[in-house]
Write a protein that holds these residues in place. Structure first.
Motif, PDB file in Angstrom:
ATOM      1  N   SER A 126       0.821  -1.221   0.000  1.00  0.00           N
ATOM      2  CA  SER A 126       0.000   0.000   0.000  1.00  0.00           C
ATOM      3  C   SER A 126       0.847   1.261   0.000  1.00  0.00           C
ATOM      4  O   SER A 126       0.337   2.357  -0.280  1.00  0.00           O
ATOM      5  N   ARG A 127       2.162   1.139   0.277  1.00  0.00           N
ATOM      6  CA  ARG A 127       3.037   2.312   0.279  1.00  0.00           C
ATOM      7  C   ARG A 127       3.442   2.728  -1.139  1.00  0.00           C
ATOM      8  O   ARG A 127       3.972   3.821  -1.328  1.00  0.00           O
ATOM      9  N   VAL A 128       3.184   1.869  -2.104  1.00  0.00           N
ATOM     10  CA  VAL A 128       3.533   2.197  -3.486  1.00  0.00           C
ATOM     11  C   VAL A 128       2.750   3.434  -3.929  1.00  0.00           C
ATOM     12  O   VAL A 128       1.540   3.539  -3.720  1.00  0.00           O
ATOM     13  N   GLY A 129       3.452   4.373  -4.538  1.00  0.00           N
ATOM     14  CA  GLY A 129       2.855   5.628  -4.975  1.00  0.00           C
ATOM     15  C   GLY A 129       3.116   6.777  -4.025  1.00  0.00           C
ATOM     16  O   GLY A 129       2.923   7.941  -4.389  1.00  0.00           O
ATOM     17  N   ALA A 130       3.588   6.464  -2.827  1.00  0.00           N
ATOM     18  CA  ALA A 130       3.882   7.518  -1.853  1.00  0.00           C
ATOM     19  C   ALA A 130       5.126   8.301  -2.271  1.00  0.00           C
ATOM     20  O   ALA A 130       6.048   7.764  -2.889  1.00  0.00           O
ATOM     21  N   SER A 131       5.134   9.578  -1.932  1.00  0.00           N
ATOM     22  CA  SER A 131       6.278  10.449  -2.200  1.00  0.00           C
ATOM     23  C   SER A 131       6.814  10.964  -0.874  1.00  0.00           C
ATOM     24  O   SER A 131       6.045  11.457  -0.036  1.00  0.00           O
ATOM     25  N   LEU A 132       8.120  10.825  -0.676  1.00  0.00           N
ATOM     26  CA  LEU A 132       8.756  11.252   0.561  1.00  0.00           C
ATOM     27  C   LEU A 132       9.870  12.233   0.242  1.00  0.00           C
ATOM     28  O   LEU A 132      10.663  12.003  -0.670  1.00  0.00           O
ATOM     29  N   SER A 133       9.943  13.334   0.985  1.00  0.00           N
ATOM     30  CA  SER A 133      10.975  14.345   0.764  1.00  0.00           C
ATOM     31  C   SER A 133      11.861  14.479   1.994  1.00  0.00           C
ATOM     32  O   SER A 133      11.377  14.400   3.139  1.00  0.00           O
ATOM     33  N   PHE A 134      13.144  14.678   1.734  1.00  0.00           N
ATOM     34  CA  PHE A 134      14.134  14.773   2.801  1.00  0.00           C
ATOM     35  C   PHE A 134      15.134  15.876   2.477  1.00  0.00           C
ATOM     36  O   PHE A 134      15.255  16.312   1.329  1.00  0.00           O
ATOM     37  N   ASP A 135      15.861  16.309   3.488  1.00  0.00           N
ATOM     38  CA  ASP A 135      17.018  17.170   3.286  1.00  0.00           C
ATOM     39  C   ASP A 135      18.242  16.274   3.160  1.00  0.00           C
ATOM     40  O   ASP A 135      18.319  15.215   3.788  1.00  0.00           O
ATOM     41  N   TYR A 136      19.201  16.697   2.344  1.00  0.00           N
ATOM     42  CA  TYR A 136      20.428  15.910   2.236  1.00  0.00           C
ATOM     43  C   TYR A 136      21.637  16.825   2.073  1.00  0.00           C
ATOM     44  O   TYR A 136      21.540  17.965   1.618  1.00  0.00           O
ATOM     45  N   GLU A 137      22.776  16.279   2.472  1.00  0.00           N
ATOM     46  CA  GLU A 137      24.058  16.951   2.298  1.00  0.00           C
ATOM     47  C   GLU A 137      25.133  15.870   2.198  1.00  0.00           C
ATOM     48  O   GLU A 137      25.097  14.894   2.944  1.00  0.00           O
ATOM     49  N   VAL A 138      26.052  16.043   1.246  1.00  0.00           N
ATOM     50  CA  VAL A 138      27.175  15.123   1.127  1.00  0.00           C
ATOM     51  C   VAL A 138      28.405  15.799   1.714  1.00  0.00           C
ATOM     52  O   VAL A 138      28.842  16.836   1.218  1.00  0.00           O
ATOM     53  N   LYS A 139      28.930  15.236   2.807  1.00  0.00           N
ATOM     54  CA  LYS A 139      30.105  15.777   3.488  1.00  0.00           C
ATOM     55  C   LYS A 139      31.131  14.667   3.651  1.00  0.00           C
ATOM     56  O   LYS A 139      30.814  13.615   4.201  1.00  0.00           O
ATOM     57  N   ASP A 140      32.354  14.922   3.167  1.00  0.00           N
ATOM     58  CA  ASP A 140      33.433  13.933   3.285  1.00  0.00           C
ATOM     59  C   ASP A 140      32.997  12.571   2.738  1.00  0.00           C
ATOM     60  O   ASP A 140      33.246  11.525   3.329  1.00  0.00           O
ATOM     61  N   ASN A 141      32.316  12.625   1.596  1.00  0.00           N
ATOM     62  CA  ASN A 141      31.823  11.431   0.907  1.00  0.00           C
ATOM     63  C   ASN A 141      30.834  10.634   1.752  1.00  0.00           C
ATOM     64  O   ASN A 141      30.685   9.416   1.586  1.00  0.00           O
ATOM     65  N   GLN A 142      30.160  11.333   2.683  1.00  0.00           N
ATOM     66  CA  GLN A 142      29.076  10.713   3.442  1.00  0.00           C
ATOM     67  C   GLN A 142      27.772  11.451   3.153  1.00  0.00           C
ATOM     68  O   GLN A 142      27.743  12.689   3.096  1.00  0.00           O
ATOM     69  N   TRP A 143      26.725  10.713   2.978  1.00  0.00           N
ATOM     70  CA  TRP A 143      25.413  11.250   2.672  1.00  0.00           C
ATOM     71  C   TRP A 143      24.628  11.384   3.980  1.00  0.00           C
ATOM     72  O   TRP A 143      24.308  10.399   4.631  1.00  0.00           O
TER      73      TRP A 143
END
Length: 247
Positions: free
Chosen positions: A203-220
């Motif tokens: 039932s989760r298919v079709g859901a849209s989720l938004s997040f903040d991201y930052e890549v620092k020292d090759n870490q996400w």
């Protein structure tokens, strides 16, 4: 004559360079028959692959598999870290032949003595900040960062060609905990997932989720609200650096 030879060599080299396996692919034919009523999406990145499959009409999860792959000329091999269709194959290596033609990938060989021929069509080649194969190495809980050392039990997330798939598994016990995937956008510090398959809850298919991201020292660094609405802060590292190079 020298000019013609040089031109032909240049065109041949360009063709080889243009045929990259990295990105996202969709299975269109298996053993000469078109794939209908099912969707298989396979992602390749950084020497790793993962695929997930579902019924297109019901979104029912069907299977998933993945692991390391090697390719030398037309020789192609997959070393399975997880495989829900036949867990006994986890830890084994399957050898195939591989060919590229007209934006399609042809994989042929034998599995358990039976012939297998698959045709995959490329559906994504886009690259962005997060195009990589990742493994989770940390979480923030109550403001405190808790490190995680990936071992036989690990969670991997592969992103390439505008597609993503995460997988939680144990490669020693062959236990499979879950997977999900779909399409994504990563731009200006915002990461958005559109779920197209999910093993734990169709039932989760079709859901849209938004997040903040930052890549620092090759870490996400990945933060926001999970699919259950709970706040999360995850740290993902290069799979090769955090797991393969420390085995």
């Amino acid at each position: 004559m020298k000019y013609l030879v040089a031109l032909l060599f240049g065109l041949f080299a360009f063709s080889l360079n243009a045929q990259t396996i990295e990105g996202a692919w969709k299975l269109t034919h298996q053993n000469g028959k078109p794939v209908t009523n099912q969707e298989f999406i396979k992602i390749y990145q950084d020497g790793y692959f993962a695929y997930g499959a579902k019924e297109t009409g019901t979104n029912k999860f069907l299977q998933a598999g993945g692991g390391l792959f090697t390719m030398e000329g037309s020789d192609y091999a997959e070393h399975l870290d997880f495989y829900t269709a036949d867990p006994d194959q986890v830890g084994t290596k399957n050898q195939y032949k591989i060919d590229f033609a007209d934006n399609k990938l042809v994989i042929s060989g034998k599995v358990k003595g039976k012939d297998l021929i698959e045709i995959w069509e490329k559906v994504g080649s886009r690259e962005d900040d997060l195009t990589q194969n990742w493994v989770i190495t940390g979480r923030k809980v109550d403001g405190e960062t808790r490190s995680m050392t990936p071992g036989a039990r690990r969670t991997v997330k592969i992103l390439s060609g505008g597609r993503f798939q995460w997988i939680a598994f144990n490669s020693e016990t062959k236990e499979f905990s879950g997977t999900g995937g779909g399409t994504y956008e990563a731009k200006d510090g915002k990461y958005t997932e559109q779920i197209t398959f999910f093993s734990r809850d169709d039932s989760r298919v079709g859901a849209s989720l938004s997040f903040d991201y930052e890549v620092k020292d090759n870490q996400w660094h990945h933060s926001g609200l999970s699919s259950t609405g709970n706040p999360i802060y995850e740290i993902w590292s290069s799979y090769r650096e955090a797991y393969l190079n420390k085995k």
